[in-house]
Design an enzyme around this catalytic site. Structure first.
Site, PDB file in Angstrom:
ATOM      1  N   ASP A 123      -1.826  -7.867  -8.150  1.00  0.00           N
ATOM      2  CA  ASP A 123      -2.029  -7.338  -6.813  1.00  0.00           C
ATOM      3  C   ASP A 123      -3.173  -8.118  -6.168  1.00  0.00           C
ATOM      4  O   ASP A 123      -3.933  -8.815  -6.855  1.00  0.00           O
ATOM      5  CB  ASP A 123      -2.363  -5.848  -6.929  1.00  0.00           C
ATOM      6  CG  ASP A 123      -2.726  -5.220  -5.600  1.00  0.00           C
ATOM      7  OD1 ASP A 123      -2.032  -5.491  -4.611  1.00  0.00           O
ATOM      8  OD2 ASP A 123      -3.711  -4.458  -5.563  1.00  0.00           O
ATOM      9  N   ASP A 151      -5.256  -6.878  -2.844  1.00  0.00           N
ATOM     10  CA  ASP A 151      -6.338  -6.035  -2.334  1.00  0.00           C
ATOM     11  C   ASP A 151      -6.965  -5.209  -3.457  1.00  0.00           C
ATOM     12  O   ASP A 151      -6.268  -4.511  -4.203  1.00  0.00           O
ATOM     13  CB  ASP A 151      -5.813  -5.093  -1.254  1.00  0.00           C
ATOM     14  CG  ASP A 151      -5.394  -5.834   0.006  1.00  0.00           C
ATOM     15  OD1 ASP A 151      -5.350  -7.076  -0.026  1.00  0.00           O
ATOM     16  OD2 ASP A 151      -5.091  -5.172   1.015  1.00  0.00           O
ATOM     17  N   GLU A 173      -9.826  -4.818   1.382  1.00  0.00           N
ATOM     18  CA  GLU A 173      -8.521  -4.370   1.836  1.00  0.00           C
ATOM     19  C   GLU A 173      -8.241  -5.142   3.123  1.00  0.00           C
ATOM     20  O   GLU A 173      -8.946  -4.964   4.127  1.00  0.00           O
ATOM     21  CB  GLU A 173      -8.516  -2.858   2.102  1.00  0.00           C
ATOM     22  CG  GLU A 173      -8.707  -2.002   0.851  1.00  0.00           C
ATOM     23  CD  GLU A 173      -7.486  -2.021  -0.057  1.00  0.00           C
ATOM     24  OE1 GLU A 173      -6.357  -2.169   0.447  1.00  0.00           O
ATOM     25  OE2 GLU A 173      -7.677  -1.897  -1.293  1.00  0.00           O
ATOM     26  N   ARG A 178      -0.190   1.379  10.766  1.00  0.00           N
ATOM     27  CA  ARG A 178      -1.463   0.660  10.789  1.00  0.00           C
ATOM     28  C   ARG A 178      -1.339  -0.693  11.506  1.00  0.00           C
ATOM     29  O   ARG A 178      -2.225  -1.076  12.280  1.00  0.00           O
ATOM     30  CB  ARG A 178      -1.978   0.469   9.361  1.00  0.00           C
ATOM     31  CG  ARG A 178      -2.505   1.773   8.737  1.00  0.00           C
ATOM     32  CD  ARG A 178      -2.961   1.593   7.317  1.00  0.00           C
ATOM     33  NE  ARG A 178      -1.834   1.328   6.415  1.00  0.00           N
ATOM     34  CZ  ARG A 178      -1.959   1.162   5.096  1.00  0.00           C
ATOM     35  NH1 ARG A 178      -3.160   1.212   4.540  1.00  0.00           N
ATOM     36  NH2 ARG A 178      -0.888   0.942   4.353  1.00  0.00           N
ATOM     37  N   GLY A 203       0.807  -5.766  -0.639  1.00  0.00           N
ATOM     38  CA  GLY A 203       1.216  -4.971   0.501  1.00  0.00           C
ATOM     39  C   GLY A 203       0.496  -5.417   1.754  1.00  0.00           C
ATOM     40  O   GLY A 203       0.691  -4.855   2.830  1.00  0.00           O
ATOM     41  N   LYS A 240       7.200  -4.728  -5.126  1.00  0.00           N
ATOM     42  CA  LYS A 240       6.341  -5.480  -6.052  1.00  0.00           C
ATOM     43  C   LYS A 240       7.040  -5.683  -7.391  1.00  0.00           C
ATOM     44  O   LYS A 240       6.988  -6.774  -7.976  1.00  0.00           O
ATOM     45  CB  LYS A 240       5.004  -4.756  -6.240  1.00  0.00           C
ATOM     46  CG  LYS A 240       4.098  -4.834  -5.024  1.00  0.00           C
ATOM     47  CD  LYS A 240       2.735  -4.230  -5.311  1.00  0.00           C
ATOM     48  CE  LYS A 240       1.780  -4.425  -4.139  1.00  0.00           C
ATOM     49  NZ  LYS A 240       0.427  -3.939  -4.411  1.00  0.00           N
ATOM     50  N   ASP A 260      -4.291  -2.058  -9.168  1.00  0.00           N
ATOM     51  CA  ASP A 260      -5.263  -0.960  -9.144  1.00  0.00           C
ATOM     52  C   ASP A 260      -4.734   0.336  -8.548  1.00  0.00           C
ATOM     53  O   ASP A 260      -5.333   1.395  -8.740  1.00  0.00           O
ATOM     54  CB  ASP A 260      -6.503  -1.386  -8.346  1.00  0.00           C
ATOM     55  CG  ASP A 260      -6.224  -1.415  -6.845  1.00  0.00           C
ATOM     56  OD1 ASP A 260      -6.857  -0.646  -6.100  1.00  0.00           O
ATOM     57  OD2 ASP A 260      -5.356  -2.191  -6.418  1.00  0.00           O
ATOM     58  N   ASN A 305       0.642   2.016  -5.705  1.00  0.00           N
ATOM     59  CA  ASN A 305       1.626   1.074  -5.193  1.00  0.00           C
ATOM     60  C   ASN A 305       1.990  -0.010  -6.216  1.00  0.00           C
ATOM     61  O   ASN A 305       2.970  -0.728  -6.059  1.00  0.00           O
ATOM     62  CB  ASN A 305       1.074   0.417  -3.925  1.00  0.00           C
ATOM     63  CG  ASN A 305       2.167   0.023  -2.959  1.00  0.00           C
ATOM     64  OD1 ASN A 305       3.201   0.672  -2.889  1.00  0.00           O
ATOM     65  ND2 ASN A 305       1.940  -1.048  -2.211  1.00  0.00           N
TER      66      ASN A 305
END
Length: 401
Positions: free
Chosen positions: A187, A189, A196, A232, A276, A320, A343, A346
């Protein structure tokens, strides 16, 4: 003489202790060579300049055993070493079924924790066959080779112990596949980087609070990832595309990220990222870090401005895992030989799909679901879970790129 041939023959265990110096091992075997013995096993450990050298050899003829003992003791005394010689039969007893590598990461690693880990292994029916240190910094990493208990029950028992002790414990099955893992996907972020990415963009749009509220709603289960992503990104509408370069410059790599990737690449691994976040950042990271694979969502830009939309395939929790499979297929690596690092919730599908799933400074739900967890802030500690020592890392760094 083969192992089967030494199973019931008399043997001598020759143990040497004392201050280490060059030539001790050669000297011992020169001494033993005069008695025409066969070497069955050898172990040597040097700790803080003190050597423990063990040689298991076939017993010489009865008429010369006493001479061998006297000669070895005399040789040892001449070097101010201690010697112990124990008679017995055969080789080491066969290791029990079920073999695992237990890696313990401590900062620091206390005697109390070490005792608790060892006691837990014993309580599950396991036997510790060997212990050695993988690294002394940035954390102390120690590996136990364990036999006599299957990996899953051992992992379950040690997971409870590690939580109570506040130490990281990784349990993986022993075997050639451990060294054969040739694809690592992580991953981005809060894993590869400390930030992030959506929050970095939001800061330039002046909508950090609104983004945080949507993120919180998603964490409460009121929105799924795709809904929260669209909500977002919509807040970024109208931003000039020059913000992309600004965000790229603000991204902070996690400590140890460069070392992890550089070492893996030099050892022949392929490395990728799934996120993501956005390709506008991951594509840059791919070039900067020499990654083999990278995939993320893409911010739509029209006439030099962000439209507030994303284009193409959405990279969410299921995405993912799908990308991990795709990368593995392109790399020609079986899924069993892949490693995934993440982490958040997701990342769970990806962690469960990989041969080894590593939760890095993760939420409790992710730590519980992953194969193993790392809670220290150094990404390169993942190398120790793969059996790679700090010395090997430094050797890889010393080689020409």
């Amino acid at each position: 003489m083969s192992a089967s041939q030494t199973s019931d023959v008399p043997t001598l265990l020759v143990k040497i202790f004392g201050k280490d110096r060059p030539g001790i091992t050669a000297g011992l075997f020169d001494t033993l060579a005069a008695f025409s013995v066969d070497v069955v096993d050898i172990e040597q450990v040097v700790t803080r300049g003190r050597i423990v050298l063990c040689a298991l050899v076939t017993e010489p003829t009865v008429s010369t055993e006493g001479e061998l003992r006297a000669t070895v003791h005399s040789w040892a005394e001449s070097l101010k070493l201690q010697a112990e010689i124990i008679s017995g039969t055969g080789d080491n007893r066969p290791r029990g079924h079920g073999r695992s590598h237990v890696t313990v990461l401590g900062n620091p690693l206390t005697a109390e924790t070490s005792a608790a880990i060892a006691a837990t292994i014993t309580r599950t029916g396991g036997n510790i066959d060997r212990i050695f240190r993988l690294a002394k910094y940035p954390v102390t990493a120690v590996e136990f080779a364990v036999s006599g208990v299957e990996t899953e029950p051992l992992r379950t028992a040690l997971a409870t112990e590690s939580h109570e002790r506040g130490v990281d414990v990784a349990v993986v099955s022993a075997g050639l596949h451990r060294r054969a893992q040739r694809l690592v996907v992580m991953d981005v972020d809060s894993t590869l980087i400390q930030d992030e990415v959506i929050e970095l963009f939001a800061a330039h749009a002046g909508c950090e609070n609104e983004v945080a509220e949507i993120t919180a709603a998603a964490m409460r289960g009121e929105l799924d990832f795709e809904q929260s992503l669209h909500a977002r990104v919509a807040l970024l509408e109208g931003l000039d595309e020059s913000v992309v370069d600004k965000v790229r410059a603000e991204v902070r790599l996690t400590p140890g990220a460069r070392t992890l990737i550089r070492t893996l690449k030099r050892l022949g691994y392929q490395v990728g990222v799934v996120s993501g976040g956005f390709t506008q950042v991951t594509d840059d990271l791919k070039v900067r870090l020499g990654l083999d694979f990278a995939s993320a969502n893409t911010l739509e830009i029209v006439d030099g401005r962000l439209t507030g939309r994303v284009t193409g395939e959405i990279v969410d929790r299921a995405g993912k895992a799908r990308l991990l499979r795709r990368f593995a297929a392109e790399a020609g690596v079986p899924l069993a030989q892949t490693v995934a690092i993440g982490d958040g919730a997701n990342d769970l599908d990806m962690l469960n799909t990989a041969g080894l799933g590593v939760a890095f400074n993760a939420k409790p739900v992710v730590r519980r679901a992953a194969d193993t967890a790392v809670s220290v802030p150094f990404l390169d500690t993942v190398l120790y879970l793969l059996g790679i020592t700090r010395e090997e890392v430094e050797a890889a760094d010393a080689e020409p790129a």
